[in-house]
Design a protein around this motif. Structure first.
Motif, PDB file in Angstrom:
ATOM      1  N   PRO A 280       0.691  -0.984   0.259  1.00  0.00           N
ATOM      2  CA  PRO A 280      -0.017  -0.158  -0.019  1.00  0.00           C
ATOM      3  C   PRO A 280       0.928   1.236   0.019  1.00  0.00           C
ATOM      4  O   PRO A 280       2.068   1.281   0.484  1.00  0.00           O
ATOM      5  CB  PRO A 280      -0.872  -0.338   1.124  1.00  0.00           C
ATOM      6  CG  PRO A 280       0.129  -0.876   2.358  1.00  0.00           C
ATOM      7  CD  PRO A 280       0.913  -1.900   1.465  1.00  0.00           C
ATOM      8  N   GLY A 281       0.277   2.413  -0.577  1.00  0.00           N
ATOM      9  CA  GLY A 281       1.024   3.571  -0.699  1.00  0.00           C
ATOM     10  C   GLY A 281       0.955   4.704   0.177  1.00  0.00           C
ATOM     11  O   GLY A 281       1.781   5.599   0.109  1.00  0.00           O
ATOM     12  N   VAL A 282       0.031   4.465   1.300  1.00  0.00           N
ATOM     13  CA  VAL A 282      -0.305   5.444   2.183  1.00  0.00           C
ATOM     14  C   VAL A 282       0.308   5.021   3.568  1.00  0.00           C
ATOM     15  O   VAL A 282      -0.329   3.899   3.809  1.00  0.00           O
ATOM     16  CB  VAL A 282      -1.432   6.129   2.312  1.00  0.00           C
ATOM     17  CG1 VAL A 282      -1.677   7.199   3.135  1.00  0.00           C
ATOM     18  CG2 VAL A 282      -1.794   6.795   0.700  1.00  0.00           C
ATOM     19  N   ASP A 283       0.961   5.405   4.342  1.00  0.00           N
ATOM     20  CA  ASP A 283       1.558   5.065   5.704  1.00  0.00           C
ATOM     21  C   ASP A 283       1.789   6.251   6.669  1.00  0.00           C
ATOM     22  O   ASP A 283       2.564   7.112   6.192  1.00  0.00           O
ATOM     23  CB  ASP A 283       2.691   4.178   5.493  1.00  0.00           C
ATOM     24  CG  ASP A 283       2.859   3.106   6.638  1.00  0.00           C
ATOM     25  OD1 ASP A 283       2.726   3.676   7.945  1.00  0.00           O
ATOM     26  OD2 ASP A 283       3.023   2.105   6.511  1.00  0.00           O
ATOM     27  N   ASN A 284       1.225   6.179   7.713  1.00  0.00           N
ATOM     28  CA  ASN A 284       1.615   7.150   8.698  1.00  0.00           C
ATOM     29  C   ASN A 284       2.031   6.605   9.940  1.00  0.00           C
ATOM     30  O   ASN A 284       2.481   7.166  11.396  1.00  0.00           O
ATOM     31  CB  ASN A 284       0.175   7.795   9.538  1.00  0.00           C
ATOM     32  CG  ASN A 284      -0.636   6.977  10.199  1.00  0.00           C
ATOM     33  OD1 ASN A 284      -0.240   5.828  10.644  1.00  0.00           O
ATOM     34  ND2 ASN A 284      -1.665   7.835  10.816  1.00  0.00           N
ATOM     35  N   GLY A 285       2.841   5.527   9.665  1.00  0.00           N
ATOM     36  CA  GLY A 285       3.433   4.699  10.884  1.00  0.00           C
ATOM     37  C   GLY A 285       2.641   3.833  11.851  1.00  0.00           C
ATOM     38  O   GLY A 285       3.242   2.906  12.394  1.00  0.00           O
ATOM     39  N   MET A 286       1.352   3.809  11.705  1.00  0.00           N
ATOM     40  CA  MET A 286       0.468   3.049  12.797  1.00  0.00           C
ATOM     41  C   MET A 286      -0.597   2.390  11.837  1.00  0.00           C
ATOM     42  O   MET A 286      -1.096   1.529  12.062  1.00  0.00           O
ATOM     43  CB  MET A 286      -0.035   3.820  13.809  1.00  0.00           C
ATOM     44  CG  MET A 286       0.905   4.303  14.769  1.00  0.00           C
ATOM     45  SD  MET A 286       0.208   4.928  16.278  1.00  0.00           S
ATOM     46  CE  MET A 286       0.142   3.446  17.131  1.00  0.00           C
ATOM     47  N   LEU A 287      -1.067   3.273  10.864  1.00  0.00           N
ATOM     48  CA  LEU A 287      -2.082   2.840   9.733  1.00  0.00           C
ATOM     49  C   LEU A 287      -1.525   2.843   8.285  1.00  0.00           C
ATOM     50  O   LEU A 287      -0.558   3.561   7.927  1.00  0.00           O
ATOM     51  CB  LEU A 287      -3.382   3.745   9.841  1.00  0.00           C
ATOM     52  CG  LEU A 287      -3.765   4.021  11.147  1.00  0.00           C
ATOM     53  CD1 LEU A 287      -4.961   5.079  11.143  1.00  0.00           C
ATOM     54  CD2 LEU A 287      -4.571   2.353  11.480  1.00  0.00           C
TER      55      LEU A 287
END
Length: 304
Positions: A280-287
């Motif tokens: 997946p291309g979006v990551d905030n470190g927890m999701l």
């Protein structure tokens, strides 16, 4: 002599009244001195006891403590556990600020996962006893170590946000300072709420930074309207817990990558990585989530 039985009867009546009023036993007190040894078996992630302070199931340090006792247990990260107390320091005027900064960190009641490097070296486990004006207190356990890979906990919730350097400064200098990067594009992503949503509510601006290895990457800053439009699009994505990685596309894939830094009126920023050539291309470190057309459309107007 005749007064003595009356005094006894009155005292008994007061005690009985206390029982009838449902007066519970005094809550278990948090010791006001440092334990002589670190009781955990690893680096950070331990407190002597989890105490039932209001809000401790939602925040590392709820409320406004009036005193912080910092206990240091030096050792090495290749053989952690059982370190002897090396010293302590009490902070009073900065305890509330220290608690405020720790309360901003994202927490979970589950396991706090993350990727770690495996360098061996010195480390120091820390316990901090936060005391409140009403006599209550709680412990927070953390550490400083060479990989910056530490779980910090109050015994109920935990976080992988790293505070080791700030704790060492507090212990050695009596001053609480959370490190800040020289380049805002590399701001630490330590804002509470990102465990629940891709971008915590209320951003005031967003910095869109190219994330392709440059020492000082190109960037563009946008105001509150653009920040909230982009945050809304990111928060509409179907998320799942982050696995801290993605599957690279082939040589024909779009390999553009960006780091989004959302700023707020108070507290730390929130960061989101967007990698077009990854799944997946979006990551905030927890999701993590897949990039969709709405995010691509907004990003096309905002990228440097």
């Amino acid at each position: 002599m005749r007064l003595r039985p009356i005094v006894v009867l009155v005292a008994a009546a007061v005690c009985a009244g206390a029982v009838l009023a449902g007066c519970a036993a005094e809550p278990k007190a948090v010791p006001d001195a440092c334990p002589q040894r670190w009781g955990g078996e690893g680096v950070g992630a331990w407190v002597p006891d989890a105490v039932d302070v209001d809000g401790a199931d939602e925040s590392l340090v709820p409320g406004s403590p009036v005193r912080a006792l910092v206990c240091a247990y030096p050792g090495v990260n290749t053989d952690p556990g059982g370190e002897r107390l090396g010293g302590s320091r009490t902070l009073t005027d900065q305890a509330a600020v220290m608690a405020r900064d720790l309360a901003y960190l994202p927490v979970t009641t589950g396991k706090a996962d993350g990727l770690c490097t495996l360098m061996g070296g010195p480390m120091t486990n820390y316990l901090v006893r936060f005391a409140y004006a009403d006599g209550s207190a709680l412990w927070v356990g953390s550490a400083e170590e060479v990989n910056s890979c530490v779980t910090t906990t109050n015994g109920t919730v935990r976080t992988r946000s790293y505070v080791g350097k700030a704790l060492t400064t507090a212990y050695r200098e009596g001053a609480w300072r959370m490190p800040r990067p020289d380049d805002p594009c590399r701001a630490v992503n330590d804002r509470r709420g990102r465990q629940d949503t891709m971008v915590p509510e209320g951003p005031q601006w967003v910095l869109v930074c190219r994330d392709e290895g440059e020492k000082r990457p190109p960037r563009r800053e946008h105001g509150v309207a653009a920040a909230r439009d982009l945050a809304a699009a990111l928060n509409d994505l179907d998320t799942e817990p982050s696995e801290h990685g993605c599957q690279e596309g082939g040589p024909e894939a779009d390999h553009r990558a960006y780091r989004l830094v959302f700023g707020y009126a108070e507290g730390p920023p929130a960061g989101v990585h967007v990698r077009y050539g990854c799944t997946p291309g979006v990551d905030n470190g927890m999701l993590q989530a897949e990039v969709d057309d709405d995010v691509r459309r907004l990003m096309a107007r905002m990228t440097p």
